[in-house]
Design a protein around this motif. Structure first.
Motif, PDB file in Angstrom:
ATOM      1  N   HIS A 108      -8.401   8.962   4.789  1.00 50.35           N
ATOM      2  CA  HIS A 108      -7.481   9.464   5.824  1.00 50.35           C
ATOM      3  C   HIS A 108      -7.547  10.971   6.068  1.00 50.35           C
ATOM      4  O   HIS A 108      -6.573  11.571   6.508  1.00 50.35           O
ATOM      5  CB  HIS A 108      -6.026   9.051   5.498  1.00 50.35           C
ATOM      6  N   HIS A 143      -6.433   9.255  -3.683  1.00 50.72           N
ATOM      7  CA  HIS A 143      -6.498   9.197  -2.221  1.00 50.72           C
ATOM      8  C   HIS A 143      -7.773   9.888  -1.728  1.00 50.72           C
ATOM      9  O   HIS A 143      -7.829  11.101  -1.593  1.00 50.72           O
ATOM     10  CB  HIS A 143      -5.265   9.868  -1.616  1.00 50.72           C
ATOM     11  N   ALA A 201      -3.333  -5.879   1.094  1.00 52.12           N
ATOM     12  CA  ALA A 201      -2.187  -4.962   1.192  1.00 52.12           C
ATOM     13  C   ALA A 201      -1.487  -5.158   2.537  1.00 52.12           C
ATOM     14  O   ALA A 201      -2.143  -5.297   3.578  1.00 52.12           O
ATOM     15  CB  ALA A 201      -2.657  -3.516   1.056  1.00 52.12           C
ATOM     16  N   VAL A 202      -0.167  -5.166   2.475  1.00 52.18           N
ATOM     17  CA  VAL A 202       0.653  -5.342   3.677  1.00 52.18           C
ATOM     18  C   VAL A 202       1.601  -4.146   3.768  1.00 52.18           C
ATOM     19  O   VAL A 202       2.526  -4.028   2.962  1.00 52.18           O
ATOM     20  CB  VAL A 202       1.456  -6.662   3.598  1.00 52.18           C
ATOM     21  N   GLY A 203       1.348  -3.262   4.716  1.00 52.40           N
ATOM     22  CA  GLY A 203       2.117  -2.030   4.817  1.00 52.40           C
ATOM     23  C   GLY A 203       3.329  -2.163   5.718  1.00 52.40           C
ATOM     24  O   GLY A 203       4.453  -2.410   5.258  1.00 52.40           O
ATOM     25  N   LEU A 256       7.497  -2.876   5.413  1.00 51.57           N
ATOM     26  CA  LEU A 256       8.597  -1.998   5.842  1.00 51.57           C
ATOM     27  C   LEU A 256       9.645  -2.848   6.554  1.00 51.57           C
ATOM     28  O   LEU A 256      10.843  -2.619   6.431  1.00 51.57           O
ATOM     29  CB  LEU A 256       8.097  -0.899   6.792  1.00 51.57           C
ATOM     30  N   PRO A 315       0.835  -1.207   0.000  1.00 47.32           N
ATOM     31  CA  PRO A 315       0.000   0.000   0.000  1.00 47.32           C
ATOM     32  C   PRO A 315       0.866   1.252   0.000  1.00 47.32           C
ATOM     33  O   PRO A 315       2.059   1.184   0.316  1.00 47.32           O
ATOM     34  CB  PRO A 315      -0.766  -0.117   1.329  1.00 47.32           C
ATOM     35  N   PRO A 316       0.288   2.395  -0.359  1.00 49.51           N
ATOM     36  CA  PRO A 316       1.074   3.629  -0.369  1.00 49.51           C
ATOM     37  C   PRO A 316       1.561   3.973   1.027  1.00 49.51           C
ATOM     38  O   PRO A 316       0.790   3.917   1.992  1.00 49.51           O
ATOM     39  CB  PRO A 316       0.081   4.679  -0.878  1.00 49.51           C
ATOM     40  N   MET A 317       2.833   4.281   1.150  1.00 51.96           N
ATOM     41  CA  MET A 317       3.389   4.688   2.460  1.00 51.96           C
ATOM     42  C   MET A 317       4.377   5.830   2.262  1.00 51.96           C
ATOM     43  O   MET A 317       5.471   5.623   1.703  1.00 51.96           O
ATOM     44  CB  MET A 317       4.073   3.501   3.145  1.00 51.96           C
ATOM     45  N   VAL A 348      -6.792  -3.906   3.877  1.00 50.09           N
ATOM     46  CA  VAL A 348      -5.536  -3.495   4.505  1.00 50.09           C
ATOM     47  C   VAL A 348      -5.749  -3.410   6.009  1.00 50.09           C
ATOM     48  O   VAL A 348      -6.878  -3.320   6.481  1.00 50.09           O
ATOM     49  CB  VAL A 348      -5.054  -2.129   3.924  1.00 50.09           C
ATOM     50  N   GLY A 349      -4.650  -3.435   6.759  1.00 48.34           N
ATOM     51  CA  GLY A 349      -4.737  -3.260   8.204  1.00 48.34           C
ATOM     52  C   GLY A 349      -4.305  -4.481   8.973  1.00 48.34           C
ATOM     53  O   GLY A 349      -5.093  -5.389   9.198  1.00 48.34           O
ATOM     54  N   ARG A 350      -3.012  -4.530   9.306  1.00 51.31           N
ATOM     55  CA  ARG A 350      -2.436  -5.637  10.085  1.00 51.31           C
ATOM     56  C   ARG A 350      -2.771  -7.002   9.492  1.00 51.31           C
ATOM     57  O   ARG A 350      -3.366  -7.862  10.141  1.00 51.31           O
ATOM     58  CB  ARG A 350      -2.914  -5.553  11.535  1.00 51.31           C
ATOM     59  N   MET A 397       1.530   8.536  -1.392  1.00 50.51           N
ATOM     60  CA  MET A 397       0.799   9.791  -1.633  1.00 50.51           C
ATOM     61  C   MET A 397       1.672  10.779  -2.423  1.00 50.51           C
ATOM     62  O   MET A 397       2.705  11.234  -1.934  1.00 50.51           O
ATOM     63  CB  MET A 397       0.435  10.359  -0.269  1.00 50.51           C
ATOM     64  N   ARG A 445      -8.863   4.972  -2.821  1.00 46.53           N
ATOM     65  CA  ARG A 445      -8.754   4.611  -1.409  1.00 46.53           C
ATOM     66  C   ARG A 445      -9.795   5.423  -0.655  1.00 46.53           C
ATOM     67  O   ARG A 445      -9.919   6.632  -0.847  1.00 46.53           O
ATOM     68  CB  ARG A 445      -7.359   4.917  -0.868  1.00 46.53           C
ATOM     69  N   GLN A 495      -0.438   6.682  -5.965  1.00 48.49           N
ATOM     70  CA  GLN A 495      -1.553   7.336  -5.261  1.00 48.49           C
ATOM     71  C   GLN A 495      -1.467   8.846  -5.479  1.00 48.49           C
ATOM     72  O   GLN A 495      -0.523   9.497  -5.042  1.00 48.49           O
ATOM     73  CB  GLN A 495      -1.498   7.018  -3.768  1.00 48.49           C
ATOM     74  N   GLU A 513      -0.326  -8.937   8.020  1.00 49.22           N
ATOM     75  CA  GLU A 513       0.972  -9.517   7.649  1.00 49.22           C
ATOM     76  C   GLU A 513       1.154 -10.973   8.044  1.00 49.22           C
ATOM     77  O   GLU A 513       2.181 -11.567   7.715  1.00 49.22           O
ATOM     78  CB  GLU A 513       2.126  -8.666   8.185  1.00 49.22           C
TER      79      GLU A 513
HETATM   80  C1  FMN Z   1       5.064   5.112   7.247  1.00 52.00           C
HETATM   81  C2  FMN Z   1       3.651   5.057   6.725  1.00 52.00           C
HETATM   82  C3  FMN Z   1       3.258   5.941   5.733  1.00 52.00           C
HETATM   83  C4  FMN Z   1       1.945   5.886   5.221  1.00 52.00           C
HETATM   84  N1  FMN Z   1       1.604   6.697   4.151  1.00 52.00           N
HETATM   85  C5  FMN Z   1       0.417   6.522   3.527  1.00 52.00           C
HETATM   86  C6  FMN Z   1       0.132   7.167   2.280  1.00 52.00           C
HETATM   87  O1  FMN Z   1       0.986   7.826   1.680  1.00 52.00           O
HETATM   88  N2  FMN Z   1      -1.104   6.990   1.762  1.00 52.00           N
HETATM   89  C7  FMN Z   1      -2.048   6.200   2.359  1.00 52.00           C
HETATM   90  O2  FMN Z   1      -3.163   6.078   1.848  1.00 52.00           O
HETATM   91  N3  FMN Z   1      -1.776   5.537   3.513  1.00 52.00           N
HETATM   92  C8  FMN Z   1      -0.572   5.651   4.072  1.00 52.00           C
HETATM   93  N4  FMN Z   1      -0.261   4.883   5.181  1.00 52.00           N
HETATM   94  C9  FMN Z   1      -1.199   3.842   5.615  1.00 52.00           C
HETATM   95  C10 FMN Z   1      -0.832   2.480   4.981  1.00 52.00           C
HETATM   96  O3  FMN Z   1      -0.997   2.509   3.574  1.00 52.00           O
HETATM   97  C11 FMN Z   1      -1.692   1.338   5.545  1.00 52.00           C
HETATM   98  O4  FMN Z   1      -3.023   1.573   5.210  1.00 52.00           O
HETATM   99  C12 FMN Z   1      -1.569   1.210   7.059  1.00 52.00           C
HETATM  100  O5  FMN Z   1      -0.212   1.210   7.452  1.00 52.00           O
HETATM  101  C13 FMN Z   1      -2.255  -0.027   7.586  1.00 52.00           C
HETATM  102  O6  FMN Z   1      -1.725  -1.190   6.999  1.00 52.00           O
HETATM  103  P1  FMN Z   1      -0.644  -2.127   7.792  1.00 52.00           P
HETATM  104  O7  FMN Z   1      -1.284  -2.521   9.082  1.00 52.00           O
HETATM  105  O8  FMN Z   1      -0.401  -3.274   6.879  1.00 52.00           O
HETATM  106  O9  FMN Z   1       0.569  -1.283   8.025  1.00 52.00           O
HETATM  107  C14 FMN Z   1       1.019   4.958   5.743  1.00 52.00           C
HETATM  108  C15 FMN Z   1       1.430   4.095   6.769  1.00 52.00           C
HETATM  109  C16 FMN Z   1       2.712   4.111   7.231  1.00 52.00           C
HETATM  110  C17 FMN Z   1       3.128   3.115   8.289  1.00 52.00           C
END
Ligand code: FMN
Length: 340
Positions: free
Chosen positions: A166, A163, A306-308, A312, A22-24, A284-286, A59, A212, A101, A288
């Motif tokens: 959020h 986007h 999606a695995v955020g 990482l 996912p976008p981070m 998405v959301g934990r 983003m 999203r 995104q 992994e």
């Molecule tokens: C460091 C970081 C940056 C993030 N930046 C974005 C972003 O740019 N756009 C977005 O939609 N969500 C962003 N998120 C949210 C993640 O895409 C994801 O939805 C969230 O971390 C939950 O998934 P996870 O539990 O697998 O980490 C970010 C999360 C983290 C940890």
């Protein structure tokens, strides 16, 4: 039966597996130009080397002051295109697909002198008070989204994600918590729908548009799941092909609305959206835990997972998940001996 390691197709986007990065935000832009650097290149390409089906670039904003910080990416000029193309080409070489995104932070733009928003309501005391966009400026903003999408298509991305979650600009417009306008953009889904249509007008017919969305808000007065579904229906009508289901981000979480941070905490939202909208969704959301991720696809809670944060920690999350699930997956020939 579909599994995490079965292929997936939507329009002409063909993925080798159901795993999404996912976008981070990396907050790692080091130049005035707002373009990706070696950090971004390494970050995204490593996840492609690690076997991810679809990588979504963080983003990336439609104007300099639309960024959360001046260390965030942008796509407001044609001169920015080559830096993205370099990443796109390298990800493709590894057999992965890549989306981006496209966004505007609105009232959450922290380095903007005066952030802009649907209405002049600040996020909280730590944030600046935004200025409400005029009607003409809202129309110009739609054009800025259109131009950024055009540039992303030119850079070779396989799909676009808007986007709409959020608490960023599109979300700010579709929430009655942040949109108190009296002009036509007081109609909550008008701005987002115009952005969707503008994006589509720049995309090849067979390229999917992802949005999203926060399925529910976490502030006391916010919309809940039924409200989120209604918003998504309007965006589907406008042209969205697939939704990426997240939640919250518009303000401080009310105790009664706290979703908790346990594994799969947003999967029920993804399932409800998938059923109501009859379009593919990304959960998405934990997620992994490989067995959980696999179950989400197998149980038809979502089409993609999606695995955020998990990615990482581990750029090779996908390869490791395949191993854990007893599935075959390709690794780069250079690394084969490590997996023999
Ligand atoms: C460091 C970081 C940056 C993030 N930046 C974005 C972003 O740019 N756009 C977005 O939609 N969500 C962003 N998120 C949210 C993640 O895409 C994801 O939805 C969230 O971390 C939950 O998934 P996870 O539990 O697998 O980490 C970010 C999360 C983290 C940890």
């Amino acid at each position: 039966m579909d599994q995490l390691f079965s292929s997936f197709q939507i329009k002409n986007l063909e993925l080798k597996n159901r795993v999404v990065m996912p976008p981070m935000c990396q907050y790692s832009v080091t130049n005035e130009a707002g373009t990706p650097n070696d950090w971004h290149y390494t970050h995204y390409v490593s996840r492609a080397v690690g076997g991810t089906g679809l990588v979504i670039v963080e983003m990336t904003n439609v104007e300099p002051d639309g960024r959360i910080s001046n260390n965030c990416l942008g796509l407001w000029s044609d001169q920015q295109i080559p830096a993205y193309k370099k990443i796109v080409d390298a990800v493709h070489e590894q057999g992965s697909k890549i989306a981006i995104q496209i966004a505007h932070a609105g009232r959450k733009a922290e380095d903007a002198k005066t952030p802009v928003a649907p209405s002049a309501i600040r996020f909280n005391e730590q944030y600046k008070e935004p200025r409400a966009l005029s009607t003409d400026e809202v129309k110009e903003m739609v054009e800025k989204f259109r131009q950024s999408v055009r540039r992303a298509v030119e850079a070779g991305f396989d799909a676009i994600e808007l986007h709409g979650a959020h608490g960023y600009l599109i979300h700010q417009f579709h929430s009655s918590y942040t949109n108190k306008r009296n002009d036509e953009y007081g109609q909550l889904t008008r701005f987002g729908s115009e952005v969707v249509k503008a994006a589509k007008s720049e995309m090849p017919e067979d390229m999917p548009l992802i949005m999203r969305i926060s399925a529910t808000e976490f502030v006391e007065e916010g919309y809940q799941l039924e409200g989120g579904i209604e918003l998504a229906k309007a965006y589907k009508e406008a042209g969205v092909d697939m939704f990426h289901i997240s939640a919250g981000g518009e303000g401080a979480i009310a105790p009664s609305r706290n979703p908790g941070g346990h594994a799969g905490y947003m999967v029920p939202f993804a399932r409800a959206m998938r059923e109501a909208l009859e379009v593919p969704v990304i959960a998405v959301g934990r997620l992994e835990d490989a067995h959980l991720a696999n179950a989400i696809v197998g149980n038809q809670d979502a089409d993609l997972v999606a695995v955020g944060r998990g990615m990482l920690r581990d750029p090779y999350w996908t390869v490791h998940a395949a191993h854990e699930l007893g599935q075959e997956t390709e690794v780069p020939v250079q690394y084969e001996r490590g997996f023999a």
